[in-house]
Design a protein around this motif. Structure first.
Motif, short mmCIF file in Angstrom:
data_model
loop_
_atom_site.label_atom_id
_atom_site.label_comp_id
_atom_site.label_asym_id
_atom_site.label_seq_id
_atom_site.Cartn_x
_atom_site.Cartn_y
_atom_site.Cartn_z
N VAL A 1 18.11 -1.92 -9.60
CA VAL A 1 16.79 -2.29 -10.10
C VAL A 1 15.75 -2.19 -9.00
CG1 VAL A 1 15.39 -4.20 -11.01
CG2 VAL A 1 17.65 -3.74 -11.98
N HIS A 2 16.06 -2.72 -7.84
CA HIS A 2 15.12 -2.72 -6.71
C HIS A 2 14.84 -1.29 -6.25
CE1 HIS A 2 15.63 -7.17 -5.55
NE2 HIS A 2 16.24 -6.98 -6.71
N ARG A 3 15.87 -0.47 -6.22
CA ARG A 3 15.69 0.91 -5.74
C ARG A 3 14.87 1.73 -6.74
NH1 ARG A 3 18.84 1.50 -1.23
NH2 ARG A 3 18.67 3.75 -1.22
N ALA A 4 15.11 1.50 -8.02
CA ALA A 4 14.34 2.22 -9.04
C ALA A 4 12.88 1.78 -9.02
CB ALA A 4 14.95 1.98 -10.42
N ALA A 5 12.64 0.47 -8.85
CA ALA A 5 11.26 -0.02 -8.79
C ALA A 5 10.54 0.55 -7.57
CB ALA A 5 11.26 -1.54 -8.75
N ARG A 6 11.22 0.59 -6.45
CA ARG A 6 10.63 1.15 -5.22
C ARG A 6 10.23 2.61 -5.43
NH1 ARG A 6 11.47 0.80 0.68
NH2 ARG A 6 11.88 2.87 1.55
N LYS A 7 11.10 3.37 -6.08
CA LYS A 7 10.83 4.79 -6.32
C LYS A 7 9.62 4.96 -7.24
CE LYS A 7 13.16 9.06 -7.79
NZ LYS A 7 12.28 9.45 -8.90
N LEU A 8 9.57 4.16 -8.30
CA LEU A 8 8.45 4.27 -9.24
C LEU A 8 7.13 3.93 -8.56
CD1 LEU A 8 10.09 2.73 -12.41
CD2 LEU A 8 9.23 5.07 -12.19
N LEU A 9 7.13 2.90 -7.73
CA LEU A 9 5.89 2.54 -7.02
C LEU A 9 5.46 3.65 -6.07
CD1 LEU A 9 6.31 -1.25 -6.20
CD2 LEU A 9 5.16 -0.19 -8.14
N ALA A 10 6.42 4.23 -5.38
CA ALA A 10 6.10 5.32 -4.45
C ALA A 10 5.51 6.52 -5.18
CB ALA A 10 7.35 5.73 -3.68
N GLU A 11 5.90 6.70 -6.43
CA GLU A 11 5.39 7.80 -7.24
C GLU A 11 4.06 7.47 -7.92
OE1 GLU A 11 9.82 9.56 -8.49
OE2 GLU A 11 8.66 8.34 -9.90
N GLY A 12 3.58 6.25 -7.74
CA GLY A 12 2.31 5.84 -8.34
C GLY A 12 2.39 5.55 -9.82
#
Length: 325
Positions: free
Chosen positions: A126-137
């Motif tokens: 969950v944390h890794r997916a959220a981090r990726k989505l935020l990095a992608e804007g």
């Protein structure tokens, strides 16, 4: 590698020892301040040897140390391991003192050994997916983050966590929340304001705390950490200018949880990778770093940053004011 287990702890037994073995590592020796407890722990968990002497534990042919002793011993155990030339994976918080935490990080760098913090939630899908989505804007610019990490502390764990040796709920749970904020958003806390109370499990330090603060210059955050709440669902919400991420059941040591993105009038489940054990990926990354390939999942610097902010939370509670980092 052969590892010294410094601290005959529950987390070592239930989480880290299985992860070490899954990654092909060997638990060579276990240390406890009580030699009889160390020997019983050795037999129960199939460790090669046991000792009550720190020098013996970090000597011999061990190459790495995992530190999960009580929080007040982390500094001495880490420094002894570093002085012996061992690579170190230390539980959070690194210390009760920022100066000591900095000394641990600096000593490891000077000795040329890998020093990592066991912030296991960084491997959570969950944390890794959220981090990726935020990095992608995916949800635009960040406005606020709300973390809920309220639990009912199990009876078996109501020992040192509730007294001065453990530092209470802040140095047990809030320190993980702070690392989650840093890891997922890539932002640093700059101001914290907190209130803490005792709700029946402890006479001090606080067993329930609410913290608010600022990430960077203008992103707000709030944390709810408690040992006193039955039935709560841990998780976090991240609000942006174009949407919101909603993460549920994802602040505990198991790879459970869900992640949704609410944007453009739609509420969509985010696909997550499958992880069986949150601790094994961290062990693998640590071993790779020892071999010269990459960095640990959470470095000593990450542990320094999380404990610095957690100690600022305690300072805010004690002094009744906002604390700038």
């Amino acid at each position: 590698m052969k590892w010294a287990i410094l601290g005959a702890s529950n987390v070592a037994a239930t989480r880290v020892l299985p992860a070490l073995r899954e990654c092909g590592q060997t638990a060579a020796v276990v240390l406890s301040g009580d030699a009889a407890r160390a020997e019983d722990y050795r037999r129960t968990h199939d460790i090669e040897s046991a000792t009550g002497d720190l020098r013996d534990a970090v000597g011999g042919d061990v190459q790495a140390a995992y530190i999960s002793s009580t929080n007040d011993k982390h500094f001495d155990h880490a420094m002894a391991a570093i002085d012996a030339g061992l690579h170190v994976l230390c539980e959070k918080p690194l210390s009760f003192d920022v100066t000591q935490a900095q000394k641990m990080v600096d000593a490891a760098a000077a000795a040329g050994v890998v020093f990592a913090t066991n912030h296991h939630l960084r491997t959570h899908p969950v944390h890794r997916a959220a981090r990726k989505l935020l990095a992608e804007g995916a949800i635009g610019d960040l406005l606020s983050v709300r973390v809920s990490n309220a639990i009912l502390l199990r009876q078996a764990l109501r020992g040192w966590r509730l007294d001065g040796v453990g530092g209470g709920v802040v140095l047990d749970l809030a320190v993980h929340d702070i690392d989650t904020l840093r890891f997922v958003t890539g932002m640093e806390p700059t101001t914290v304001t907190a209130v803490g109370v005792c709700q029946g499990l402890s006479e001090g330090p606080a067993d329930a705390v609410m913290t608010s603060g600022v990430l960077g210059t203008s992103t707000l955050f709030s944390l709810h950490d408690a040992y006193t709440v039955p039935g709560a669902v841990t998780g976090f919400e991240i609000h942006g200018t174009t949407g919101t991420l909603v993460a549920g059941d994802c602040m505990r040591p198991d790879p459970t949880g869900t992640l949704r993105i609410v944007a453009n009038g739609q509420d969509t489940n985010v696909p997550l990778e499958t992880v069986d054990n949150l601790y094994a990926p961290g062990i693998r990354a640590f071993v790779d770093a020892v071999r010269g390939d990459g960095e640990p999942v959470a470095t000593g610097h990450d542990g320094l940053r999380s404990v610095t902010a957690a100690l600022a939370v305690l300072q805010s509670i004690d002094e009744g004011r906002a604390v700038r980092l």
